[in-house]
Write a protein that holds these residues in place. Structure first.
Motif, PDB file in Angstrom:
ATOM      1  N   ASN A 146      -3.485  -2.692  18.222  1.00 33.94           N
ATOM      2  CA  ASN A 146      -2.305  -2.563  17.381  1.00 33.94           C
ATOM      3  C   ASN A 146      -1.025  -2.445  18.188  1.00 33.94           C
ATOM      4  OD1 ASN A 146      -4.059  -0.328  17.755  1.00 33.94           O
ATOM      5  ND2 ASN A 146      -2.562   0.975  16.770  1.00 33.94           N
ATOM      6  N   GLN A 153       3.804   2.426   2.729  1.00 35.79           N
ATOM      7  CA  GLN A 153       3.023   2.260   3.947  1.00 35.79           C
ATOM      8  C   GLN A 153       3.908   1.956   5.157  1.00 35.79           C
ATOM      9  OE1 GLN A 153       2.021  -1.264   5.194  1.00 35.79           O
ATOM     10  NE2 GLN A 153       1.472  -0.148   7.042  1.00 35.79           N
ATOM     11  N   ALA A 154       5.069   1.336   4.895  1.00 39.26           N
ATOM     12  CA  ALA A 154       5.968   0.970   5.994  1.00 39.26           C
ATOM     13  C   ALA A 154       6.385   2.171   6.836  1.00 39.26           C
ATOM     14  CB  ALA A 154       7.202   0.269   5.427  1.00 39.26           C
ATOM     15  N   MET A 201       6.870  -6.397   4.313  1.00 44.76           N
ATOM     16  CA  MET A 201       7.790  -5.985   5.377  1.00 44.76           C
ATOM     17  C   MET A 201       7.640  -6.872   6.618  1.00 44.76           C
ATOM     18  SD  MET A 201       7.832  -2.287   7.255  1.00 44.76           S
ATOM     19  CE  MET A 201       6.351  -2.602   8.209  1.00 44.76           C
ATOM     20  N   ASN A 213       0.016  -4.435  11.792  1.00 43.34           N
ATOM     21  CA  ASN A 213      -0.645  -3.726  12.896  1.00 43.34           C
ATOM     22  C   ASN A 213      -1.625  -2.648  12.470  1.00 43.34           C
ATOM     23  OD1 ASN A 213       0.223  -5.062  15.206  1.00 43.34           O
ATOM     24  ND2 ASN A 213       2.251  -4.143  15.019  1.00 43.34           N
ATOM     25  N   TRP A 214      -2.459  -2.942  11.519  1.00 49.25           N
ATOM     26  CA  TRP A 214      -3.509  -2.001  11.125  1.00 49.25           C
ATOM     27  C   TRP A 214      -4.686  -2.801  10.600  1.00 49.25           C
ATOM     28  CZ3 TRP A 214      -3.599  -2.211   5.648  1.00 49.25           C
ATOM     29  CH2 TRP A 214      -2.438  -2.698   5.054  1.00 49.25           C
ATOM     30  N   PRO A 215      -5.886  -2.225  10.693  1.00 47.95           N
ATOM     31  CA  PRO A 215      -7.087  -3.006  10.381  1.00 47.95           C
ATOM     32  C   PRO A 215      -7.183  -3.383   8.910  1.00 47.95           C
ATOM     33  CG  PRO A 215      -7.638  -0.957  11.511  1.00 47.95           C
ATOM     34  CD  PRO A 215      -6.208  -0.856  11.120  1.00 47.95           C
ATOM     35  N   MET A 267       0.851  -1.198   0.000  1.00 52.25           N
ATOM     36  CA  MET A 267       0.000   0.000   0.000  1.00 52.25           C
ATOM     37  C   MET A 267       0.886   1.248   0.000  1.00 52.25           C
ATOM     38  SD  MET A 267      -3.286   0.719   2.437  1.00 52.25           S
ATOM     39  CE  MET A 267      -2.451   0.950   3.998  1.00 52.25           C
ATOM     40  N   LEU A 316      -5.007  -0.958  23.210  1.00 49.33           N
ATOM     41  CA  LEU A 316      -5.201  -0.907  21.769  1.00 49.33           C
ATOM     42  C   LEU A 316      -4.675  -2.184  21.102  1.00 49.33           C
ATOM     43  CD1 LEU A 316      -4.326   2.793  20.880  1.00 49.33           C
ATOM     44  CD2 LEU A 316      -6.564   1.743  21.120  1.00 49.33           C
ATOM     45  N   ASP A 340       1.537  -7.159   4.252  1.00 53.57           N
ATOM     46  CA  ASP A 340       2.663  -6.332   3.869  1.00 53.57           C
ATOM     47  C   ASP A 340       3.939  -7.186   3.865  1.00 53.57           C
ATOM     48  OD1 ASP A 340       4.706  -4.514   3.786  1.00 53.57           O
ATOM     49  OD2 ASP A 340       3.656  -3.034   5.007  1.00 53.57           O
ATOM     50  N   TYR A 391      -0.468   3.028  12.177  1.00 55.57           N
ATOM     51  CA  TYR A 391      -1.896   3.215  12.451  1.00 55.57           C
ATOM     52  C   TYR A 391      -2.106   3.480  13.927  1.00 55.57           C
ATOM     53  CZ  TYR A 391      -6.680   1.667  13.446  1.00 55.57           C
ATOM     54  OH  TYR A 391      -7.964   1.577  13.900  1.00 55.57           O
ATOM     55  N   GLU A 392      -2.983   4.410  14.242  1.00 52.72           N
ATOM     56  CA  GLU A 392      -3.272   4.715  15.653  1.00 52.72           C
ATOM     57  C   GLU A 392      -4.634   4.148  16.071  1.00 52.72           C
ATOM     58  OE1 GLU A 392      -1.901   5.861  18.302  1.00 52.72           O
ATOM     59  OE2 GLU A 392      -3.690   6.249  19.491  1.00 52.72           O
TER      60      GLU A 392
END
Lengths: 86, 418
Positions: B416, A13-14, B311, B300-302, A1, B414, B309, A18-19
């Motif tokens: 994440n 994206q790396a 990575m 770590n994201w929805p 992404m 949280l 990813d 995200y919070e």
């Protein structure tokens, strides 16, 4: 992404972290019940949600990203000021 | 249903193996069931099996939107263990581990449970202290855990990089010898065959699209194959709990994330155990077919994308190669990712919901496979009686409001941050 940072342009994206979603920022004057609901529950849609991300490994600025969670399509990105940070 | 046995194989050898039957039926949905379990993964099928087996219920259906075992049951790293520090967690997983030890006999289906040992490496004094604490907590509840010295680790898993110049120096380890791996598909198929034999209707290609309400109570589900009435409905769709609960107007303390895993080409046996570490987040084991299976952090994201990813993959592999340098020449043949229900304290959510007749089993984060028998057994109790089982009572949905969260990692509210 790939995410287009409002300040730095398109980046991998790396570089971003995200919070949480926009609707889960707990207002300072929330009652304990409201705070609990806001902090601990999510719509978690199989579709579009508004998310707070941070360009942590770049300019470190916060932003709100409108993203589809199945296709990863990003329809809007806007920079935010300190008022969006819990 | 004919029992599988060496004798039936032998008989088959003389009649052209013509005795094989489908392992489960493909029934049309009835208009009403006493209990509907949404989700035909390992947990849902196990739930239906124990509802029929232990509670003697006859009129049960499992609704699966795709094919059984096609979600996270087929997308994990098949590790089975109960090495958790906190009592609610290790009690539940230990109950499951004891069931794993007899599951092939119980189901008359070889789930290939292989208790080869679950080895958690420590890389510092602090790691060894944490492992000792965890091991002590487990042993207090009668669960096996042993601390290993550096020398013992060297002998037990010779291909680990034990040099002092290693990227992640190994000081010792904790081992749970009864831990290991199992064959993921066989778990789903074994439970499906067992449940079907006991009269459970397993209905595939039947996606739930809504709930039928009578006042506050759920009295059925709308599906792609029509409306089906129900006495009680159990959601068992971890990965998509947020989506399905959303159909009933519920917001859960769950965010869906991608979890990736990958496997190399098959090689001769080279790893004796399931290797994890206290400081890193990397799981390495060798499948019975010979492939080295890697797992690591969730993205770590929805996301519901079922792809992740690169990575994150690279990080898990980099850690694995640092621990076992001999893996560096292997070719990766396949990667996959599942959608995990990341709950807000890292522990599952099992029990009633604010909606009458609607129950939830989800939030398994990245650790649901090992719990399959225990999750099914205790959830069946909850669905049959309407009350929590002693082992799933701590995992109620209202624990977030009361502050009784079960945060094994101590990493905050949280998902994440896990």
């Amino acid at each position: 992404m790939q995410i287009t940072c409002p300040h730095c342009g398109p980046r991998a994206q790396a570089e971003f972290v995200y919070e949480r979603t926009v609707d889960s920022v707990v207002p300072l004057d929330a009652t304990p019940e409201e705070a609990m609901k806001t902090l601990f529950t999510r719509n978690n849609p199989r579709g579009v949600d508004e998310e707070i991300w941070r360009h942590t490994f770049g300019c470190r600025a916060w932003m709100v990203i409108t993203r589809h969670r199945v296709t990863n399509e990003i329809t809007a990105i806007r920079a935010v000021g300190p008022e969006a940070i819990p | 249903m004919e029992r599988y046995s060496a004798l039936s194989l032998l008989r088959g050898a003389f009649n052209g193996q013509k005795h094989w039957q489908p392992a489960w039926r493909d029934p049309e949905p009835k208009s009403h069931y006493d209990i509907i379990v949404i989700g035909g993964g390992g947990h849902g099928l196990a739930t239906a099996y124990y509802l029929a087996k232990v509670h003697g219920l006859k009129n049960i259906a499992v609704l699966e939107k795709g094919y059984i075992g096609g979600g996270n049951t087929g997308r994990n790293t098949t590790i089975v263990r109960s090495n958790y520090r906190q009592a609610p967690l290790h009690n539940l997983f230990e109950f499951g581990l004891k069931m794993w030890e007899h599951l092939s006999d119980e189901l008359n289906y070889n789930v290939m449970f292989s208790p080869r040992g679950s080895l958690t490496l420590g890389h510092s004094d602090a790691d060894m202290t944490m492992l000792a604490q965890k091991g002590d907590a487990m042993r207090c509840d009668g669960i096996d855990a042993e601390l290993m010295t550096r020398d013992q680790v060297t002998k037990f898993e010779p291909l680990l990089d034990m040099s002092r110049s290693a990227r992640f120096p190994i000081e010792g380890a904790m081992i749970q010898r009864r831990g290991g791996t199992a064959r993921h598909d066989a778990v789903a198929w074994g439970y499906a065959r067992g449940a079907d034999t006991l009269g459970v209707d397993i209905i595939q290609k039947c996606e739930v699209t809504g709930f039928v309400r009578d006042g506050d109570a759920v009295v059925g589900v709308e599906t792609t194959r029509g409306r089906i009435g129900a006495g009680r409905v159990g959601i068992c769709v971890a990965g998509h709990s947020g989506h399905v609960a959303g159909l009933a107007g519920l917001k859960l303390p769950i965010e869906s994330q991608t979890l990736q895993a990958m496997v190399t080409e098959g090689v001769k046996p080279m790893l004796n155990s399931v290797i994890q570490t206290q400081s890193l987040h990397c799981y390495i084991s060798q499948s019975d077919k010979g492939g080295i299976v890697f797992g690591g952090d969730p993205d770590n994201w929805p996301s519901y994308a079922q792809r992740g990813d690169p990575m994150i993959m690279e990080r898990a592999i980099a850690q694995g190669l640092a621990l076992v340098p001999a893996l560096s020449r292997l070719r990766m043949v396949r990667t996959w990712s599942g959608v995990t229900d990341m709950s807000f304290d890292g522990s599952p959510i099992i029990g009633e919901t604010p909606v009458q007749n609607l129950y939830l089993n989800g939030g398994w984060c990245y650790g649901g496979f090992k719990a399959t028998p225990a999750s099914g057994f205790t959830y069946a109790h909850t669905l049959a009686t309407g009350k929590p089982h002693a082992l799933n009572a701590p995992f109620s949905l209202d624990r977030f409001a009361s502050g009784a969260t079960i945060d094994e990692n101590g990493s905050g509210p949280l998902p994440n941050s896990r």
